[in-house]
Design a protein around this motif. Structure first.
Motif, short mmCIF file in Angstrom:
data_model
loop_
_atom_site.label_atom_id
_atom_site.label_comp_id
_atom_site.label_asym_id
_atom_site.label_seq_id
_atom_site.Cartn_x
_atom_site.Cartn_y
_atom_site.Cartn_z
N THR A 204 0.82 -1.21 0.00
CA THR A 204 0.00 0.00 0.00
C THR A 204 0.86 1.25 0.00
N TRP A 205 1.82 1.33 0.90
CA TRP A 205 2.65 2.54 0.96
C TRP A 205 3.53 2.67 -0.27
N HIS A 206 4.00 1.55 -0.81
CA HIS A 206 4.82 1.63 -2.01
C HIS A 206 3.99 2.10 -3.20
N ALA A 207 2.80 1.54 -3.37
CA ALA A 207 1.92 1.98 -4.45
C ALA A 207 1.59 3.45 -4.31
N SER A 208 1.35 3.89 -3.07
CA SER A 208 0.99 5.28 -2.83
C SER A 208 2.13 6.22 -3.17
N LYS A 209 3.35 5.78 -2.91
CA LYS A 209 4.51 6.58 -3.29
C LYS A 209 4.61 6.69 -4.81
N ILE A 210 4.36 5.61 -5.50
CA ILE A 210 4.53 5.61 -6.96
C ILE A 210 3.46 6.46 -7.65
N VAL A 211 2.24 6.48 -7.11
CA VAL A 211 1.16 7.23 -7.78
C VAL A 211 1.12 8.70 -7.38
N GLU A 212 1.91 9.12 -6.39
CA GLU A 212 1.76 10.46 -5.80
C GLU A 212 1.83 11.58 -6.83
N CYS A 213 2.65 11.42 -7.86
CA CYS A 213 2.82 12.48 -8.86
C CYS A 213 2.14 12.14 -10.17
N GLY A 214 1.13 11.30 -10.10
CA GLY A 214 0.39 10.96 -11.31
C GLY A 214 1.28 10.30 -12.35
N GLY A 215 1.31 10.89 -13.55
CA GLY A 215 2.01 10.28 -14.67
C GLY A 215 3.52 10.35 -14.62
N GLN A 216 4.10 10.86 -13.57
CA GLN A 216 5.56 10.96 -13.53
C GLN A 216 6.22 9.59 -13.51
N GLY A 224 -1.02 12.36 -18.31
CA GLY A 224 -2.07 12.26 -17.31
C GLY A 224 -1.76 11.30 -16.19
N GLY A 225 -2.83 10.80 -15.55
CA GLY A 225 -2.71 10.07 -14.31
C GLY A 225 -2.48 8.59 -14.45
N VAL A 226 -2.58 7.91 -13.30
CA VAL A 226 -2.30 6.47 -13.24
C VAL A 226 -3.34 5.77 -12.37
N PHE A 227 -3.35 4.44 -12.46
CA PHE A 227 -4.25 3.61 -11.68
C PHE A 227 -3.44 2.49 -11.05
N ALA A 228 -3.53 2.36 -9.72
CA ALA A 228 -2.83 1.29 -9.01
C ALA A 228 -3.84 0.35 -8.37
N THR A 229 -3.57 -0.93 -8.46
CA THR A 229 -4.41 -1.95 -7.84
C THR A 229 -3.56 -2.68 -6.79
N VAL A 230 -3.96 -2.53 -5.53
CA VAL A 230 -3.22 -3.13 -4.43
C VAL A 230 -3.91 -4.42 -3.99
N ASP A 231 -3.12 -5.48 -3.76
CA ASP A 231 -3.67 -6.74 -3.26
C ASP A 231 -2.76 -7.28 -2.16
N GLY A 234 1.11 -7.57 -3.56
CA GLY A 234 1.83 -6.44 -4.15
C GLY A 234 0.86 -5.48 -4.79
N PHE A 235 1.30 -4.86 -5.86
CA PHE A 235 0.40 -3.96 -6.58
C PHE A 235 0.77 -3.93 -8.05
N THR A 236 -0.23 -3.53 -8.85
CA THR A 236 -0.06 -3.37 -10.29
C THR A 236 -0.39 -1.93 -10.64
N ILE A 237 0.39 -1.36 -11.54
CA ILE A 237 0.17 0.03 -11.90
C ILE A 237 0.14 0.19 -13.40
N GLU A 238 -0.73 1.08 -13.88
CA GLU A 238 -0.85 1.35 -15.30
C GLU A 238 -1.29 2.80 -15.51
N PRO A 239 -0.98 3.39 -16.67
CA PRO A 239 -1.44 4.75 -16.96
C PRO A 239 -2.92 4.76 -17.30
N ARG A 288 4.03 -4.92 -12.49
CA ARG A 288 3.69 -5.60 -11.25
C ARG A 288 4.85 -5.44 -10.26
N VAL A 289 4.53 -5.04 -9.01
CA VAL A 289 5.54 -4.83 -7.99
C VAL A 289 5.22 -5.70 -6.78
#
Length: 463
Positions: A204-216, A224-231, A234-239, A288-289
């Motif tokens: 959760t905290w790792h995903a939150s760090k990665i999405v903090e700046c949107g598309g960076q 634009g932004g991103v979408f993270a799915t936490v389970d 781990g988590f999966t992230i995509e634009p 996937r992280v």
């Protein structure tokens, strides 16, 4: 809430951009909703733009830009029936910043016929309270600052405490559908709902760090932004933009952003450790992280940020293209400083200790100064004179004394009077009060929510 034991459980985080008011396309939010988010989380500010916004209690964004983004996000949150969380409202997270964003949101909801419960979380701190905490030995400096004295607290125009995820969780559990908060860690607003719904802290905290700046964290941050799915694993992230992509490198690289250590990052409640994290491309767009861990802290802390007035500023800017001056620009700048000091003493009766001035040579070394690797002469130089004095009148008077020097000052050996070009008329622009950050300290707290105040738009029952 205890961690979820359902291996199929997942929590989706929709982050539309790195900052409310930065803009995004409505289409990106529409696509984000198809991915079934559980929360929309977007940052409202930071300290990146300097101490003025905290010191003055004003936002760097316009109401029109914030309103445009909020309108889209409020309608999306209502459609999906999920919380919308905004942290660090009004850029610096002052109480006035929270109220400013809340006022915009309430106007939009009235216009759109939306009936959403808003919670305002305030983070400003009183100097008297903090002095008591200081006396009790509960305030500690962060490097490079030293011990704090009470006078510093009293000198601040605004002080904010940086909240973690807990106040967000409490507000949502109390029925809030829109949470507008003061100063918060960039990650806390994205982490709140996953943690509330039982997702493990490491991912959760790792995903939150990665999405903090949107598309960076993508290959095209402008898209634009991103979408993270936490389970649970781990988590999966995509634009959000189908034409954009996340790669293992682009995602892993974001741990380098605004961190002293690329493997460990402190939050109020503990430390994220990504030393053993793995980054795997699922396809051309998604990463996937796994392997992230979170170490709870023995002592919960709240970071303090405070700003105070250092004086009043007047700025003047002139352009130099005279080839001889440009070839000897460092010597010319040193001469300007000496002669200006003499004339200020003669005409205004002020000594160097009564004011400050900065001469910045744009096009030469204004950014890197002595470490600039380019040693060749510039073609032209923009000279910025920044004067800081105890009053606006004094700062402007000093800049006016500099006016003829910044228009015609020759080097001693020159046999002609050069001419330079002021960028504006009048040449002097008053900038008003100047501020500096003076707090980089943490408070030991018994409750992660105790320093923050929550106000709901109307009485709601706990759910």
């Amino acid at each position: 809430m205890p961690p979820s034991t359902d291996p199929a459980a997942r929590v989706g985080i929709l982050t539309p951009s790195g900052m409310l008011g930065a803009g995004f396309t409505p289409e990106s939010i529409e696509r984000g909703l198809t991915l079934q988010p559980d929360v929309i989380a977007v940052d409202g500010g930071s300290t990146d733009s300097g101490p003025h916004y905290l010191g003055a209690g004003v936002a760097k964004t316009t109401a029109a830009a914030v309103g445009r983004d909020l309108r889209i996000l409020l309608k999306a949150a209502a459609t999906a029936d999920i919380p919308l969380i905004v942290g660090s409202c009004g850029t610096s997270g002052t109480d006035s910043g929270v109220d400013w964003v809340a006022g915009i949101a309430e106007q939009i909801m009235a216009e759109e016929g939306l009936d959403l419960k808003i919670a305002r979380i305030y983070s400003e701190q009183e100097a008297t309270f903090l002095k008591d905490e200081l006396d009790a030995g509960r305030i500690h400096p962060l490097a490079p600052h030293g011990p704090l004295d009470p006078e510093t607290l009293e000198s601040c125009t605004h002080i904010v405490g940086m909240m973690g995820h807990e106040p967000f969780v409490d507000a949502i559990n109390a029925g809030a559908q829109v949470v507008l908060a003061g100063r918060a860690t960039d990650t806390a607003l994205a982490a709140a709902v996953p943690l509330m719904l039982g997702m493990p802290a490491g991912p959760t905290w790792h995903a939150s760090k990665i999405v903090e700046c949107g598309g960076q964290c993508t290959t095209d941050p402008r898209a634009g932004g991103v979408f993270a799915t936490v389970d649970q694993q781990g988590f999966t992230i995509e634009p959000l933009d189908p034409a954009n992509a996340c790669t293992p490198i682009s995602v892993a690289a974001h741990m380098l952003y605004e961190t002293a250590n690329p493997y460990r990052m402190r939050e109020p409640a503990g430390t994220l450790d990504v030393t053993d994290a793995t980054y795997t491309a699922l396809d051309e767009r998604r990463v996937r992280v796994e392997g992230s861990r979170f170490e709870p802290a023995e002592q919960h802390t709240v970071k303090l940020e405070g700003a105070r007035v250092t004086g009043y500023e007047t700025v003047s800017f002139t352009g130099i293209r005279d080839p001889y001056i440009v070839a000897n620009i460092d010597r010319w700048a040193a001469l300007l400083r000496v002669i200006l000091s003499e004339r200020v003493s003669q005409t205004l009766g002020l000594t160097d200790d009564d004011y400050g001035l900065d001469i910045r040579l744009y096009g030469h070394n204004a950014i890197l100064e002595d470490i600039d690797p380019d040693s060749g002469p510039p073609r032209e130089v923009g000279v910025m004179l920044l004067v800081n004095a105890p009053s606006q009148a004094a700062a402007t008077a000093i800049a006016k004394v500099a006016n003829p020097l910044m228009l015609h000052l020759p080097l001693p050996e020159m046999e002609y009077l050069p001419s330079f070009a002021f960028a504006t008329s009048p040449a002097e622009t008053q900038r008003g009060a100047a501020y500096e950050f003076v707090l980089n300290h943490v408070v030991d707290v018994d409750s992660p929510t105790g320093m923050f105040r929550t106000q709901h738009s109307r009485e709601v029952s706990h759910v």
